[in-house]
Design a protein around this motif. Structure first.
Motif, PDB file in Angstrom:
ATOM      1  N   MET A 190      -8.128   1.728   7.171  1.00 42.89           N
ATOM      2  CA  MET A 190      -8.530   0.287   7.680  1.00 42.89           C
ATOM      3  C   MET A 190      -8.255  -0.818   6.627  1.00 42.89           C
ATOM      4  O   MET A 190      -9.334  -0.968   6.071  1.00 42.89           O
ATOM      5  CB  MET A 190      -9.621   0.142   8.434  1.00 42.89           C
ATOM      6  CG  MET A 190      -9.435   1.278   9.417  1.00 42.89           C
ATOM      7  SD  MET A 190      -8.300   1.266  11.059  1.00 42.89           S
ATOM      8  CE  MET A 190      -8.752  -0.142  11.794  1.00 42.89           C
ATOM      9  N   ALA A 191      -6.955  -1.388   6.114  1.00 45.17           N
ATOM     10  CA  ALA A 191      -6.988  -2.049   5.074  1.00 45.17           C
ATOM     11  C   ALA A 191      -6.363  -3.583   5.476  1.00 45.17           C
ATOM     12  O   ALA A 191      -5.020  -3.575   5.580  1.00 45.17           O
ATOM     13  CB  ALA A 191      -6.125  -1.536   3.947  1.00 45.17           C
ATOM     14  N   TYR A 192      -7.131  -4.237   5.861  1.00 43.38           N
ATOM     15  CA  TYR A 192      -6.789  -5.623   6.435  1.00 43.38           C
ATOM     16  C   TYR A 192      -5.788  -6.302   5.552  1.00 43.38           C
ATOM     17  O   TYR A 192      -4.851  -6.801   5.833  1.00 43.38           O
ATOM     18  CB  TYR A 192      -7.971  -6.585   6.696  1.00 43.38           C
ATOM     19  CG  TYR A 192      -7.730  -7.661   7.361  1.00 43.38           C
ATOM     20  CD1 TYR A 192      -7.125  -7.754   8.883  1.00 43.38           C
ATOM     21  CD2 TYR A 192      -7.817  -9.189   6.602  1.00 43.38           C
ATOM     22  CE1 TYR A 192      -7.070  -9.246   9.391  1.00 43.38           C
ATOM     23  CE2 TYR A 192      -7.575 -10.279   7.284  1.00 43.38           C
ATOM     24  CZ  TYR A 192      -7.092 -10.475   8.340  1.00 43.38           C
ATOM     25  OH  TYR A 192      -6.589 -11.677   8.915  1.00 43.38           O
ATOM     26  N   GLY A 205      -6.559  -3.148  -1.339  1.00 40.96           N
ATOM     27  CA  GLY A 205      -5.831  -2.532  -0.128  1.00 40.96           C
ATOM     28  C   GLY A 205      -4.713  -1.603  -0.704  1.00 40.96           C
ATOM     29  O   GLY A 205      -4.733  -0.367  -0.470  1.00 40.96           O
ATOM     30  N   TRP A 206      -4.057  -2.197  -1.579  1.00 40.69           N
ATOM     31  CA  TRP A 206      -2.687  -1.386  -1.987  1.00 40.69           C
ATOM     32  C   TRP A 206      -2.923  -0.270  -2.818  1.00 40.69           C
ATOM     33  O   TRP A 206      -2.397   0.776  -2.769  1.00 40.69           O
ATOM     34  CB  TRP A 206      -1.819  -2.464  -2.619  1.00 40.69           C
ATOM     35  CG  TRP A 206      -0.843  -1.762  -3.541  1.00 40.69           C
ATOM     36  CD1 TRP A 206      -0.757  -1.477  -4.991  1.00 40.69           C
ATOM     37  CD2 TRP A 206       0.656  -1.313  -2.996  1.00 40.69           C
ATOM     38  NE1 TRP A 206       0.665  -0.805  -5.186  1.00 40.69           N
ATOM     39  CE2 TRP A 206       1.310  -0.903  -4.023  1.00 40.69           C
ATOM     40  CE3 TRP A 206       0.964  -1.380  -1.705  1.00 40.69           C
ATOM     41  CZ2 TRP A 206       2.641  -0.285  -3.708  1.00 40.69           C
ATOM     42  CZ3 TRP A 206       2.310  -0.918  -1.330  1.00 40.69           C
ATOM     43  CH2 TRP A 206       3.179  -0.537  -2.514  1.00 40.69           C
ATOM     44  N   ASN A 207      -4.063  -0.465  -3.815  1.00 45.02           N
ATOM     45  CA  ASN A 207      -4.188   0.610  -4.775  1.00 45.02           C
ATOM     46  C   ASN A 207      -5.004   1.742  -3.877  1.00 45.02           C
ATOM     47  O   ASN A 207      -4.836   2.999  -4.455  1.00 45.02           O
ATOM     48  CB  ASN A 207      -4.929   0.280  -5.846  1.00 45.02           C
ATOM     49  CG  ASN A 207      -4.280  -0.444  -6.946  1.00 45.02           C
ATOM     50  OD1 ASN A 207      -3.389   0.086  -7.672  1.00 45.02           O
ATOM     51  ND2 ASN A 207      -4.167  -1.853  -6.993  1.00 45.02           N
ATOM     52  N   ARG A 208      -5.868   1.616  -3.175  1.00 48.05           N
ATOM     53  CA  ARG A 208      -6.455   2.431  -2.250  1.00 48.05           C
ATOM     54  C   ARG A 208      -5.688   3.459  -1.603  1.00 48.05           C
ATOM     55  O   ARG A 208      -5.547   4.547  -1.686  1.00 48.05           O
ATOM     56  CB  ARG A 208      -7.642   1.895  -1.226  1.00 48.05           C
ATOM     57  CG  ARG A 208      -8.517   2.943  -0.708  1.00 48.05           C
ATOM     58  CD  ARG A 208      -9.636   3.380  -1.711  1.00 48.05           C
ATOM     59  NE  ARG A 208     -10.325   2.575  -2.204  1.00 48.05           N
ATOM     60  CZ  ARG A 208     -10.964   2.755  -3.428  1.00 48.05           C
ATOM     61  NH1 ARG A 208     -10.947   3.810  -4.098  1.00 48.05           N
ATOM     62  NH2 ARG A 208     -11.973   2.166  -3.839  1.00 48.05           N
ATOM     63  N   VAL A 209      -4.591   2.678  -0.866  1.00 48.18           N
ATOM     64  CA  VAL A 209      -3.546   3.348  -0.251  1.00 48.18           C
ATOM     65  C   VAL A 209      -2.683   4.491  -1.395  1.00 48.18           C
ATOM     66  O   VAL A 209      -2.352   5.400  -1.000  1.00 48.18           O
ATOM     67  CB  VAL A 209      -2.616   2.343   0.625  1.00 48.18           C
ATOM     68  CG1 VAL A 209      -1.249   3.233   1.005  1.00 48.18           C
ATOM     69  CG2 VAL A 209      -3.264   1.952   1.661  1.00 48.18           C
ATOM     70  N   MET A 210      -2.363   3.677  -2.518  1.00 50.27           N
ATOM     71  CA  MET A 210      -1.459   4.219  -3.138  1.00 50.27           C
ATOM     72  C   MET A 210      -2.163   5.666  -3.736  1.00 50.27           C
ATOM     73  O   MET A 210      -1.676   6.842  -4.208  1.00 50.27           O
ATOM     74  CB  MET A 210      -0.762   3.692  -4.323  1.00 50.27           C
ATOM     75  CG  MET A 210       0.069   2.679  -3.947  1.00 50.27           C
ATOM     76  SD  MET A 210       1.638   3.162  -2.935  1.00 50.27           S
ATOM     77  CE  MET A 210       2.475   3.652  -4.343  1.00 50.27           C
ATOM     78  N   VAL A 239      -1.902   3.564   7.748  1.00 49.72           N
ATOM     79  CA  VAL A 239      -2.683   2.319   7.346  1.00 49.72           C
ATOM     80  C   VAL A 239      -2.458   1.266   8.616  1.00 49.72           C
ATOM     81  O   VAL A 239      -1.400   1.106   9.112  1.00 49.72           O
ATOM     82  CB  VAL A 239      -2.113   1.696   6.117  1.00 49.72           C
ATOM     83  CG1 VAL A 239      -2.767   0.369   5.488  1.00 49.72           C
ATOM     84  CG2 VAL A 239      -1.915   2.660   4.854  1.00 49.72           C
ATOM     85  N   ILE A 240      -3.760   0.655   8.808  1.00 48.49           N
ATOM     86  CA  ILE A 240      -3.770  -0.267   9.882  1.00 48.49           C
ATOM     87  C   ILE A 240      -3.982  -1.589   9.024  1.00 48.49           C
ATOM     88  O   ILE A 240      -4.992  -1.518   8.277  1.00 48.49           O
ATOM     89  CB  ILE A 240      -4.731  -0.202  10.790  1.00 48.49           C
ATOM     90  CG1 ILE A 240      -4.109   1.110  11.995  1.00 48.49           C
ATOM     91  CG2 ILE A 240      -4.891  -1.447  11.810  1.00 48.49           C
ATOM     92  CD1 ILE A 240      -5.180   1.343  13.056  1.00 48.49           C
ATOM     93  N   THR A 241      -3.346  -2.642   9.293  1.00 45.94           N
ATOM     94  CA  THR A 241      -3.270  -3.838   8.262  1.00 45.94           C
ATOM     95  C   THR A 241      -2.818  -5.086   9.083  1.00 45.94           C
ATOM     96  O   THR A 241      -2.701  -5.112  10.219  1.00 45.94           O
ATOM     97  CB  THR A 241      -2.362  -3.636   7.123  1.00 45.94           C
ATOM     98  OG1 THR A 241      -2.646  -4.769   6.069  1.00 45.94           O
ATOM     99  CG2 THR A 241      -0.906  -3.810   7.398  1.00 45.94           C
ATOM    100  N   TYR A 262       1.028  -0.001  10.192  1.00 42.64           N
ATOM    101  CA  TYR A 262       0.977  -0.567  11.247  1.00 42.64           C
ATOM    102  C   TYR A 262       0.188  -1.900  11.606  1.00 42.64           C
ATOM    103  O   TYR A 262      -0.683  -2.061  10.588  1.00 42.64           O
ATOM    104  CB  TYR A 262       0.361   0.350  12.587  1.00 42.64           C
ATOM    105  CG  TYR A 262       0.585   1.758  12.490  1.00 42.64           C
ATOM    106  CD1 TYR A 262       1.651   2.490  13.223  1.00 42.64           C
ATOM    107  CD2 TYR A 262       0.226   2.701  11.597  1.00 42.64           C
ATOM    108  CE1 TYR A 262       1.892   3.766  13.363  1.00 42.64           C
ATOM    109  CE2 TYR A 262       0.351   4.042  11.288  1.00 42.64           C
ATOM    110  CZ  TYR A 262       1.364   4.504  12.174  1.00 42.64           C
ATOM    111  OH  TYR A 262       1.740   6.002  12.005  1.00 42.64           O
ATOM    112  N   THR A 263       0.429  -2.748  12.587  1.00 46.77           N
ATOM    113  CA  THR A 263      -0.615  -3.841  12.803  1.00 46.77           C
ATOM    114  C   THR A 263      -0.434  -4.166  14.208  1.00 46.77           C
ATOM    115  O   THR A 263       0.662  -4.067  15.048  1.00 46.77           O
ATOM    116  CB  THR A 263      -0.125  -5.126  12.157  1.00 46.77           C
ATOM    117  OG1 THR A 263      -0.872  -6.289  12.182  1.00 46.77           O
ATOM    118  CG2 THR A 263       1.485  -5.589  12.821  1.00 46.77           C
ATOM    119  N   PRO A 264      -1.705  -4.369  14.839  1.00 48.32           N
ATOM    120  CA  PRO A 264      -1.890  -4.656  16.407  1.00 48.32           C
ATOM    121  C   PRO A 264      -1.214  -5.811  16.750  1.00 48.32           C
ATOM    122  O   PRO A 264      -1.021  -6.800  15.893  1.00 48.32           O
ATOM    123  CB  PRO A 264      -3.310  -4.704  16.533  1.00 48.32           C
ATOM    124  CG  PRO A 264      -3.915  -4.938  15.113  1.00 48.32           C
ATOM    125  CD  PRO A 264      -2.990  -4.386  14.002  1.00 48.32           C
TER     126      PRO A 264
END
Length: 440
Positions: free
Chosen positions: A20-22, A35-40, A50-52, A76-78
């Motif tokens: 969950m990386a807003y 957020g980007w580095n945590r994903v990578m 990833v929901i952002t 994804y984004t809601p």
């Protein structure tokens, strides 16, 4: 319904995790970079979903088109409902418009549940925003929940409130009150902490506050990091003959407290040859330029405005010393960038700065009051300018210190936790939901 990246579903044997990386983008600093580095880092080993936010969804779409994002990262984004646009028109409080942000988290939780039904995540990780006041809702899911590293409990030192314009002092005082209420009495904060398999604090101040409030062990891990460092080029550049080159980087906002440095330099302007470069923009820019002029040091000060991230980092090669005067910060990524360039740091001994900087790589001054701070910053800079050997030692120590903050080391620790949770090996460290007198 939700927007999603145009990818096929996972067909390999990677374990699947949900982040969950807003805020998440390769083209920004602060929360976006976190957020980007945590994903990578997660993508090194896992199938990552990833929901952002909508804005970050656009940034990730561009990253995918540019070939920066691996195919096994899905984002994804809601879709907003009728209420979210109305809430987004409300004014910002502190960092986010919290009513709108909380409602986004509700929508994101519904989407997370749908995706979990499709993909069967091994764990869910609330990555950011890194402030503790909004933990989201994914702790309610029937899978291991990781929260953080999170921060935000650090407050503006009370002894320095008199140094601020009254409106800013009032704002900081109100923030401190809101922090105390949220930390002690906000139900979802305590519920998330109780449900989490692991809670990470971004600095030791947060760790202490969380352990006192939540009554459980809290892990310490800086929320940010550095890219892999290149080989050192020119270090220990100060020759004792040229002016001492001082770099300051940050938002030109009151909590960053640049006037402390300006006044310190003004107090030694007849004894110390110096050049100060200030990078950043913000509401205090004009008043701080005027302060430099009134102190008689404007010809030694250059306000360079906001630079692109790569250009700002490149300015570290110019500097002999980096000064970080912030009075309220979770970490201070700009200090890491300075250390990575072999630039010693002078800062306050508190919050994230106090954790990052050691006697090996910089000098920390006590948080006492404005007058003492001005005196101490001036004294330290005078001392460093007169001791080339120590400055050289600190420069080499800065590089050594920076290596421990590379994103790969940070990612290795988090990926190990993902593996343990997926395998059911992590020690169950969630505490009963009654912690702190808050019932689930």
């Amino acid at each position: 319904m939700a927007q999603r990246s145009d990818l096929t579903d996972n067909t390999n044997s990677r374990t699947t995790v949900l982040l969950m990386a807003y805020e998440c983008s390769p083209a920004g600093g602060s929360e976006l970079s976190v957020g980007w580095n945590r994903v990578m880092q997660a993508a090194r080993e896992f199938e990552v979903h990833v929901i952002t936010s909508p804005k970050s969804f656009e940034a990730l779409t561009m990253a995918r088109q540019s070939g920066l994002l691996p195919d096994h990262v899905h984002f994804y984004t809601p879709q907003p409902d009728w209420l979210l646009p109305l809430l987004q028109k409300l004014p910002v409080l502190f960092v986010y418009n919290y009513l709108a942000y909380q409602h986004f988290q509700r929508l994101a939780f519904n989407l997370a549940q749908q995706l979990h039904g499709q993909h069967g995540f091994a764990a869910v990780h609330q990555v950011n925003g890194t402030g503790f006041r909004e933990p989201g809702y994914t702790w309610k899911m029937d899978i291991p929940f990781i929260w953080g590293p999170t921060g935000g409990t650090q407050n503006f030192p009370a002894a320095f409130l008199s140094y601020l314009p009254w409106r800013e002092a009032l704002k900081e005082s109100l923030r401190t009150i809101v922090n105390q209420i949220s930390l002690r009495f906000k139900p979802r904060v305590h519920q998330a902490a109780a449900r989490a398999s692991v809670v990470f604090a971004a600095n030791s101040t947060n760790q202490r506050d969380f352990e006192e409030s939540f009554g459980r062990p809290i892990e310490l891990l800086l929320e940010t990091g550095l890219p892999r460092l290149a080989a050192a080029t020119s270090m220990s550049k100060y020759d004792g003959e040229t002016p001492l080159r001082i770099l300051w980087v940050g938002e030109l906002a009151t909590r960053k407290a640049l006037p402390l440095l300006l006044r310190a330099l003004a107090s030694v302007k007849d004894e110390l040859a110096f050049e100060l470069q200030v990078l950043g923009k913000g509401p205090q820019e004009q008043s701080w330029k005027e302060l430099a002029a009134s102190l008689g040091i404007e010809r030694h000060c250059t306000f360079s405005g906001h630079l692109a991230l790569a250009d700002a980092i490149a300015q570290q090669d110019w500097a002999h010393v980096f000064v970080f005067t912030s009075l309220r910060d979770t970490s201070g990524n700009v200090m890491l960038e300075a250390l990575g360039a072999g630039v010693p740091v002078v800062c306050f001994d508190h919050q994230g700065a106090g954790d990052i900087v050691t006697s090996e790589c910089g000098v920390k001054i006590a948080v006492v009051d404005p007058e003492t701070a001005v005196h101490d910053f001036a004294a330290v800079l005078m001392e460093l300018a007169g001791d080339r050997k120590r400055l050289r030692q600190l420069s080499h120590g800065a590089r050594r210190r920076a290596i421990g903050y590379e994103w790969t080391a940070n990612g290795d620790r988090m990926n190990r936790l993902y593996r343990e949770l997926a395998a059911g090996e992590a020690e169950a460290c969630a505490v009963p939901a009654e912690v702190g007198g808050i019932l689930a």
